[in-house]
Enzyme design. Structure first.
Site, PDB file in Angstrom:
ATOM      1  N   HIS A 115       0.841  -1.194   0.000  1.00  0.00           N
ATOM      2  CA  HIS A 115       0.000   0.000   0.000  1.00  0.00           C
ATOM      3  C   HIS A 115       0.874   1.241   0.000  1.00  0.00           C
ATOM      4  O   HIS A 115       1.952   1.263   0.586  1.00  0.00           O
ATOM      5  CB  HIS A 115      -0.902   0.018   1.224  1.00  0.00           C
ATOM      6  N   ALA A 162      15.476 -18.478   8.472  1.00  0.00           N
ATOM      7  CA  ALA A 162      14.165 -18.363   9.104  1.00  0.00           C
ATOM      8  C   ALA A 162      13.943 -16.941   9.620  1.00  0.00           C
ATOM      9  O   ALA A 162      14.858 -16.319  10.158  1.00  0.00           O
ATOM     10  CB  ALA A 162      14.072 -19.360  10.253  1.00  0.00           C
ATOM     11  N   ARG A 185      26.627 -15.515   3.979  1.00  0.00           N
ATOM     12  CA  ARG A 185      27.649 -16.345   3.329  1.00  0.00           C
ATOM     13  C   ARG A 185      27.460 -16.252   1.827  1.00  0.00           C
ATOM     14  O   ARG A 185      26.338 -16.089   1.349  1.00  0.00           O
ATOM     15  CB  ARG A 185      27.523 -17.818   3.733  1.00  0.00           C
TER      16      ARG A 185
HETATM   17  C1  LIG Z   1      20.470 -19.875   7.903  1.00  0.00           C
HETATM   18  C2  LIG Z   1      20.620 -21.286   8.418  1.00  0.00           C
HETATM   19  C3  LIG Z   1      20.333 -22.279   7.302  1.00  0.00           C
HETATM   20  C4  LIG Z   1      22.037 -21.503   8.933  1.00  0.00           C
HETATM   21  O1  LIG Z   1      22.983 -21.253   7.908  1.00  0.00           O
HETATM   22  P1  LIG Z   1      24.549 -21.338   8.228  1.00  0.00           P
HETATM   23  O2  LIG Z   1      25.323 -20.906   7.041  1.00  0.00           O
HETATM   24  O3  LIG Z   1      24.805 -22.699   8.772  1.00  0.00           O
HETATM   25  O4  LIG Z   1      24.681 -20.223   9.351  1.00  0.00           O
HETATM   26  P2  LIG Z   1      25.603 -20.216  10.652  1.00  0.00           P
HETATM   27  O5  LIG Z   1      24.998 -21.123  11.676  1.00  0.00           O
HETATM   28  O6  LIG Z   1      27.016 -20.459  10.271  1.00  0.00           O
HETATM   29  O7  LIG Z   1      25.419 -18.724  11.148  1.00  0.00           O
HETATM   30  C5  LIG Z   1      25.944 -17.632  10.423  1.00  0.00           C
HETATM   31  C6  LIG Z   1      25.404 -16.361  11.054  1.00  0.00           C
HETATM   32  O8  LIG Z   1      24.008 -16.274  10.700  1.00  0.00           O
HETATM   33  C7  LIG Z   1      23.241 -16.065  11.872  1.00  0.00           C
HETATM   34  N1  LIG Z   1      21.926 -16.670  11.652  1.00  0.00           N
HETATM   35  C8  LIG Z   1      21.622 -17.967  11.523  1.00  0.00           C
HETATM   36  N2  LIG Z   1      20.317 -18.133  11.318  1.00  0.00           N
HETATM   37  C9  LIG Z   1      19.777 -16.907  11.350  1.00  0.00           C
HETATM   38  C10 LIG Z   1      18.460 -16.426  11.216  1.00  0.00           C
HETATM   39  N3  LIG Z   1      17.419 -17.264  11.005  1.00  0.00           N
HETATM   40  N4  LIG Z   1      18.251 -15.104  11.263  1.00  0.00           N
HETATM   41  C11 LIG Z   1      19.267 -14.246  11.469  1.00  0.00           C
HETATM   42  N5  LIG Z   1      20.554 -14.642  11.595  1.00  0.00           N
HETATM   43  C12 LIG Z   1      20.794 -15.956  11.535  1.00  0.00           C
HETATM   44  C13 LIG Z   1      24.030 -16.746  12.952  1.00  0.00           C
HETATM   45  O9  LIG Z   1      23.663 -16.257  14.229  1.00  0.00           O
HETATM   46  C14 LIG Z   1      25.423 -16.360  12.580  1.00  0.00           C
HETATM   47  O10 LIG Z   1      25.660 -15.037  12.981  1.00  0.00           O
HETATM   48  P3  LIG Z   1      27.063 -14.625  13.679  1.00  0.00           P
HETATM   49  O11 LIG Z   1      28.106 -14.890  12.594  1.00  0.00           O
HETATM   50  O12 LIG Z   1      26.878 -13.191  13.982  1.00  0.00           O
HETATM   51  O13 LIG Z   1      27.217 -15.532  14.840  1.00  0.00           O
HETATM   52  C15 LIG Z   1      19.656 -21.558   9.606  1.00  0.00           C
HETATM   53  O14 LIG Z   1      20.024 -20.777  10.735  1.00  0.00           O
HETATM   54  C16 LIG Z   1      18.194 -21.310   9.265  1.00  0.00           C
HETATM   55  O15 LIG Z   1      17.650 -20.215   9.430  1.00  0.00           O
HETATM   56  N6  LIG Z   1      17.527 -22.375   8.777  1.00  0.00           N
HETATM   57  C17 LIG Z   1      16.135 -22.336   8.404  1.00  0.00           C
HETATM   58  C18 LIG Z   1      15.366 -23.340   9.276  1.00  0.00           C
HETATM   59  C19 LIG Z   1      13.930 -23.464   8.839  1.00  0.00           C
HETATM   60  O16 LIG Z   1      13.263 -22.505   8.473  1.00  0.00           O
HETATM   61  N7  LIG Z   1      13.418 -24.689   8.855  1.00  0.00           N
HETATM   62  C20 LIG Z   1      12.029 -24.959   8.485  1.00  0.00           C
HETATM   63  C21 LIG Z   1      11.837 -25.030   7.017  1.00  0.00           C
HETATM   64  S1  LIG Z   1      12.342 -26.570   6.311  1.00  0.00           S
END
Ligand SMILES: CC(C)(COP(=O)(O)OP(=O)(O)OC[C@H]1O[C@@H](n2cnc3c(N)ncnc32)[C@H](O)[C@@H]1OP(=O)(O)O)[C@@H](O)C(=O)NCCC(=O)NCCS
Length: 235
Positions: A115, A162, A185
């Site tokens: 909007h 997420a 990343r």
């Molecule tokens: C993003 C994700 C895949 C992890 O990816 P990763 O590359 O392994 O990330 P890392 O664990 O190495 O974390 C990297 C940084 O991202 C941050 N981070 C991870 N998940 C995050 C999120 N959801 N929101 C914000 N920041 C996030 C971590 O805190 C970390 O921050 P830092 O470097 O300041 O400590 C995972 O956290 C996620 O969100 N998965 C989705 C789960 C989901 O939705 N499942 C249901 C559907 S099937």
């Protein structure tokens, strides 16, 4: 008895090709299904869904402003082999295109319009904002509760963490997260998935075998893959 009645409604209510509602879609590919009940469904004649795509319960698939929108454009295009969790919402006023093999968690909003608020004398709800198409590339994974805002283009094989709120252009092979979402990343060929904050923090590449299931006699009229190349075609 209630459980039995619900199971019956469930089996009868699932939208698949060849059913009365399924045939209202511009395209609902072989092997695809939309769970029962749907939350909101309109503009089916502008919705193209590829083959072997699963859409969960209580999802919203809406194209146009109402069921009276008679445009013939492909408003919402979802590719082959996508998996969309319960309560996701795709609200399309112009164009949302999702590639192949895109997996969504639950409770995700994807919208190509909002909007306006420029007129201070009118309720914001009655002011319309421009339509800004959304693209989500093949092979991406959208985490639980994410919001994909109008005008967003997400490349292929992108992880959306997420709870993120995403806007703008996200390049291929990235992990994004946060509100607003930032690249956390990025995949660098030969190196792996390198942290933006700490380049020493590298998630190594690990290739796995996956054979794309053969699609039975394709009847596709619109291919979502035009937004992204074959996800198997990694550098
Ligand atoms: C993003 C994700 C895949 C992890 O990816 P990763 O590359 O392994 O990330 P890392 O664990 O190495 O974390 C990297 C940084 O991202 C941050 N981070 C991870 N998940 C995050 C999120 N959801 N929101 C914000 N920041 C996030 C971590 O805190 C970390 O921050 P830092 O470097 O300041 O400590 C995972 O956290 C996620 O969100 N998965 C989705 C789960 C989901 O939705 N499942 C249901 C559907 S099937």
């Amino acid at each position: 008895m209630v459980q039995a009645a619900w199971r019956w409604a469930d089996s009868q209510g699932t939208i698949i090709p060849g059913t009365k509602i399924g045939d209202r879609f511009a395209q609902l590919g072989t092997g695809s299904a939309i769970g029962f009940p749907v939350a909101t469904l309109f503009g089916e004649h502008q919705i193209h869904i590829g083959e072997n795509t699963m859409i969960g319960r209580h999802c919203t698939l809406a194209v146009g402003y109402s069921a009276d929108d008679h445009h013939e454009r492909p408003g919402l295009v979802i590719g082959d082999r996508c998996v969309i969790g319960a309560r996701c919402s795709f609200t399309t006023h112009e164009s949302i295109v999702i590639g192949d093999d895109v997996w969504f968690g639950q409770d995700i909003l994807v919208s190509d319009s909002g909007h306006g608020y420029q007129d201070p004398t009118l309720p914001i709800g009655v002011q319309l904002a421009p339509h800004e198409p959304v693209r989500i590339g093949s092979g991406s994974w959208i985490g639980h509760g994410a919001v994909i805002l109008p005008g967003t283009t997400i490349g292929r094989n992108v992880v959306v963490a997420a709870g993120s709120v995403v806007r703008g252009n996200i390049e291929d092979h990235a992990v994004v997260g946060g509100v607003p979402a930032r690249v956390m990343r990025q995949y660098k060929p030969g190196a792996g998935w390198v942290s933006v904050k700490d380049p020493q923090d590298v998630r190594p590449e690990h290739r796995q075998r996956w054979d794309i299931p053969a699609a039975p006699g394709s009847k596709k009229r619109v291919a979502a893959a035009d937004v992204a190349d074959d996800p198997a075609d990694l550098p």
